[in-house]
Design an enzyme around this catalytic site. Structure first.
Site, PDB file in Angstrom:
ATOM      1  N   ARG A 186      14.350   3.842  11.650  1.00 19.79           N
ATOM      2  CA  ARG A 186      13.105   4.605  11.781  1.00 19.79           C
ATOM      3  C   ARG A 186      12.381   4.207  13.082  1.00 19.79           C
ATOM      4  O   ARG A 186      12.993   3.664  13.989  1.00 19.79           O
ATOM      5  CB  ARG A 186      12.244   4.389  10.526  1.00 19.79           C
ATOM      6  CG  ARG A 186      12.962   4.881   9.253  1.00 19.79           C
ATOM      7  CD  ARG A 186      12.111   4.723   8.017  1.00 19.79           C
ATOM      8  NE  ARG A 186      10.928   5.561   8.081  1.00 19.79           N
ATOM      9  CZ  ARG A 186       9.936   5.507   7.184  1.00 19.79           C
ATOM     10  NH1 ARG A 186       9.997   4.650   6.165  1.00 19.79           N
ATOM     11  NH2 ARG A 186       8.897   6.310   7.290  1.00 19.79           N
ATOM     12  N   ALA A 242       3.512  -0.978   4.517  1.00 18.64           N
ATOM     13  CA  ALA A 242       3.062  -0.995   5.919  1.00 18.64           C
ATOM     14  C   ALA A 242       2.595  -2.388   6.360  1.00 18.64           C
ATOM     15  O   ALA A 242       2.654  -2.713   7.556  1.00 18.64           O
ATOM     16  CB  ALA A 242       1.950   0.026   6.122  1.00 18.64           C
ATOM     17  N   PRO A 283       0.789  -1.228   0.000  1.00 18.60           N
ATOM     18  CA  PRO A 283       0.000   0.000   0.000  1.00 18.60           C
ATOM     19  C   PRO A 283       0.824   1.283   0.000  1.00 18.60           C
ATOM     20  O   PRO A 283       1.862   1.370   0.654  1.00 18.60           O
ATOM     21  CB  PRO A 283      -0.826  -0.101   1.290  1.00 18.60           C
ATOM     22  CG  PRO A 283      -0.143  -1.129   2.130  1.00 18.60           C
ATOM     23  CD  PRO A 283       0.521  -2.067   1.177  1.00 18.60           C
ATOM     24  N   ASN A 284       0.307   2.254  -0.746  1.00 15.80           N
ATOM     25  CA  ASN A 284       0.836   3.623  -0.854  1.00 15.80           C
ATOM     26  C   ASN A 284       2.078   3.731  -1.733  1.00 15.80           C
ATOM     27  O   ASN A 284       2.533   4.839  -2.008  1.00 15.80           O
ATOM     28  CB  ASN A 284       1.100   4.245   0.532  1.00 15.80           C
ATOM     29  CG  ASN A 284      -0.183   4.371   1.326  1.00 15.80           C
ATOM     30  OD1 ASN A 284      -1.170   4.889   0.814  1.00 15.80           O
ATOM     31  ND2 ASN A 284      -0.194   3.863   2.539  1.00 15.80           N
ATOM     32  N   ASN A 323       7.866  -5.826  -1.553  1.00 15.75           N
ATOM     33  CA  ASN A 323       7.907  -4.745  -0.566  1.00 15.75           C
ATOM     34  C   ASN A 323       6.490  -4.653  -0.010  1.00 15.75           C
ATOM     35  O   ASN A 323       5.614  -4.043  -0.635  1.00 15.75           O
ATOM     36  CB  ASN A 323       8.325  -3.416  -1.195  1.00 15.75           C
ATOM     37  CG  ASN A 323       8.410  -2.315  -0.146  1.00 15.75           C
ATOM     38  OD1 ASN A 323       7.950  -2.477   0.987  1.00 15.75           O
ATOM     39  ND2 ASN A 323       8.982  -1.187  -0.525  1.00 15.75           N
ATOM     40  N   ARG A 374       5.780  12.326  -2.954  1.00 13.68           N
ATOM     41  CA  ARG A 374       5.896  12.830  -1.578  1.00 13.68           C
ATOM     42  C   ARG A 374       6.978  12.053  -0.831  1.00 13.68           C
ATOM     43  O   ARG A 374       7.359  10.967  -1.261  1.00 13.68           O
ATOM     44  CB  ARG A 374       4.560  12.643  -0.840  1.00 13.68           C
ATOM     45  CG  ARG A 374       3.657  13.861  -0.961  1.00 13.68           C
ATOM     46  CD  ARG A 374       2.243  13.501  -0.590  1.00 13.68           C
ATOM     47  NE  ARG A 374       1.547  12.922  -1.739  1.00 13.68           N
ATOM     48  CZ  ARG A 374       0.366  12.324  -1.663  1.00 13.68           C
ATOM     49  NH1 ARG A 374      -0.239  12.156  -0.520  1.00 13.68           N
ATOM     50  NH2 ARG A 374      -0.219  11.861  -2.757  1.00 13.68           N
ATOM     51  N   GLU A 399      12.707  -9.796   0.414  1.00 13.98           N
ATOM     52  CA  GLU A 399      11.960  -8.654   0.970  1.00 13.98           C
ATOM     53  C   GLU A 399      12.789  -7.387   0.738  1.00 13.98           C
ATOM     54  O   GLU A 399      13.979  -7.364   1.040  1.00 13.98           O
ATOM     55  CB  GLU A 399      11.755  -8.891   2.469  1.00 13.98           C
ATOM     56  CG  GLU A 399      11.059  -7.745   3.193  1.00 13.98           C
ATOM     57  CD  GLU A 399      10.916  -8.037   4.712  1.00 13.98           C
ATOM     58  OE1 GLU A 399      11.125  -9.197   5.160  1.00 13.98           O
ATOM     59  OE2 GLU A 399      10.614  -7.081   5.443  1.00 13.98           O
ATOM     60  N   HIS A 435      12.912  -3.055   1.106  1.00 17.33           N
ATOM     61  CA  HIS A 435      12.383  -1.771   1.591  1.00 17.33           C
ATOM     62  C   HIS A 435      13.251  -0.647   1.049  1.00 17.33           C
ATOM     63  O   HIS A 435      14.489  -0.762   1.058  1.00 17.33           O
ATOM     64  CB  HIS A 435      12.366  -1.716   3.118  1.00 17.33           C
ATOM     65  CG  HIS A 435      11.501  -2.778   3.706  1.00 17.33           C
ATOM     66  ND1 HIS A 435      10.128  -2.673   3.697  1.00 17.33           N
ATOM     67  CD2 HIS A 435      11.796  -3.973   4.255  1.00 17.33           C
ATOM     68  CE1 HIS A 435       9.620  -3.769   4.245  1.00 17.33           C
ATOM     69  NE2 HIS A 435      10.609  -4.577   4.576  1.00 17.33           N
ATOM     70  N   TYR A 490      11.861   7.932   0.568  1.00 21.60           N
ATOM     71  CA  TYR A 490      11.574   6.975  -0.503  1.00 21.60           C
ATOM     72  C   TYR A 490      12.182   7.330  -1.863  1.00 21.60           C
ATOM     73  O   TYR A 490      12.026   6.567  -2.818  1.00 21.60           O
ATOM     74  CB  TYR A 490      10.047   6.809  -0.636  1.00 21.60           C
ATOM     75  CG  TYR A 490       9.407   6.391   0.678  1.00 21.60           C
ATOM     76  CD1 TYR A 490       9.886   5.274   1.370  1.00 21.60           C
ATOM     77  CD2 TYR A 490       8.361   7.117   1.236  1.00 21.60           C
ATOM     78  CE1 TYR A 490       9.326   4.904   2.584  1.00 21.60           C
ATOM     79  CE2 TYR A 490       7.796   6.739   2.448  1.00 21.60           C
ATOM     80  CZ  TYR A 490       8.281   5.629   3.114  1.00 21.60           C
ATOM     81  OH  TYR A 490       7.739   5.258   4.315  1.00 21.60           O
TER      82      TYR A 490
HETATM   83  O1  CA2 Z   1      10.821   1.649   3.108  1.00 23.16           O
HETATM   84  C1  CA2 Z   1       9.927   0.978   2.603  1.00 23.16           C
HETATM   85  O2  CA2 Z   1       9.994   0.538   1.456  1.00 23.16           O
HETATM   86  C2  CA2 Z   1       8.647   0.736   3.403  1.00 23.16           C
HETATM   87  O3  CA2 Z   1       8.210  -0.596   3.098  1.00 23.16           O
HETATM   88  C3  CA2 Z   1       7.634   1.750   2.907  1.00 23.16           C
HETATM   89  C4  CA2 Z   1       6.323   1.745   3.688  1.00 23.16           C
HETATM   90  C5  CA2 Z   1       6.575   1.784   5.192  1.00 23.16           C
HETATM   91  O4  CA2 Z   1       5.347   1.641   5.886  1.00 23.16           O
HETATM   92  C6  CA2 Z   1       7.540   0.698   5.635  1.00 23.16           C
HETATM   93  O5  CA2 Z   1       7.772   0.847   7.020  1.00 23.16           O
HETATM   94  C7  CA2 Z   1       8.859   0.811   4.893  1.00 23.16           C
HETATM   95  C8  CA2 Z   1       5.467   2.958   3.311  1.00 23.16           C
HETATM   96  C9  CA2 Z   1       5.205   3.129   1.854  1.00 23.16           C
HETATM   97  C10 CA2 Z   1       4.554   4.470   1.663  1.00 23.16           C
HETATM   98  O6  CA2 Z   1       4.979   4.991   0.441  1.00 23.16           O
HETATM   99  C11 CA2 Z   1       4.840   6.318   0.221  1.00 23.16           C
HETATM  100  C12 CA2 Z   1       5.428   6.806  -0.927  1.00 23.16           C
HETATM  101  C13 CA2 Z   1       5.339   8.145  -1.209  1.00 23.16           C
HETATM  102  C14 CA2 Z   1       4.644   8.996  -0.368  1.00 23.16           C
HETATM  103  C15 CA2 Z   1       4.049   8.509   0.755  1.00 23.16           C
HETATM  104  C16 CA2 Z   1       4.133   7.155   1.044  1.00 23.16           C
END
Ligand code: CA2
Length: 163
Positions: free
Chosen positions: A124, A94, A26-27, A91, A34, A115, A117, A39
């Protein structure tokens, strides 16, 4: 010495390109728009294109799938088993830290996975330090940005060559 496989299995392997699946949780569809500090600037389309190009050069079939829905990711993992997907790069975003259901799906599929990230989850918040996936993974790449996906693919390509 490497074990000899039956000739038919060898010729089947030569004919049928190996299938790899990349799963984004997700996301991750928001990448590039953003939070570049965590990221990076690459969009999900950029990442998927780079993976597709590398896979094509290696003669491997690669599909990328992103969903913001846990059930859709679970169903994609179930389908992967039917499709004889050899390896997964995932990946779980969340869901890494929350989803026993997606973990169970990956475990049940029995498809080896890496896996990935983008951010270094260990640098974090404490709630990001636990993953429901890492103990099942071949390995984990965290904090290397979008390059992490390509490193995972490179590793799996070399593994496919020695399978
Ligand atoms: O670092 C990663 O790849 C994560 O899997 C990304 C997740 C986070 O919850 C994990 O702890 C680590 C969040 C992805 C959200 O992606 C966004 C991308 C752009 C703007 C906002 C969120």
């Amino acid at each position: 010495m490497k074990k000899q496989k039956p000739a038919s299995a060898e010729s089947e392997k030569a004919k049928t390109p190996a299938k790899l699946l990349v799963l984004h949780g997700p996301n991750l569809n928001l990448l590039g728009s953003r939070e570049p500090g965590y990221y990076g600037l690459a969009t999900l389309a950029d990442i998927n294109l780079a993976l597709a190009r590398r896979a094509e050069a290696a003669g491997v079939e690669l599909e990328s799938f992103q969903s913001n829905h846990e059930g859709a990711l679970i169903e994609r993992v179930h389908a992967a088993r039917e499709q004889n997907v050899r390896y997964i790069i995932i990946n779980p975003a969340a869901y890494t830290h929350t989803s026993v259901a997606l973990r169970d799906a990956v475990a049940a599929a029995g498809i080896p996975f890496v896996e990935v990230h983008l951010s270094n989850v260990h640098a974090r918040e404490a709630f990001r330090h636990h993953s429901y996936f890492s103990d099942l993974a071949i390995g984990v790449i965290t904090g290397l940005g979008s390059e992490g996906y390509l490193l995972a693919l490179e590793y799996l390509l070399s593994r496919l060559n020695s399978d």
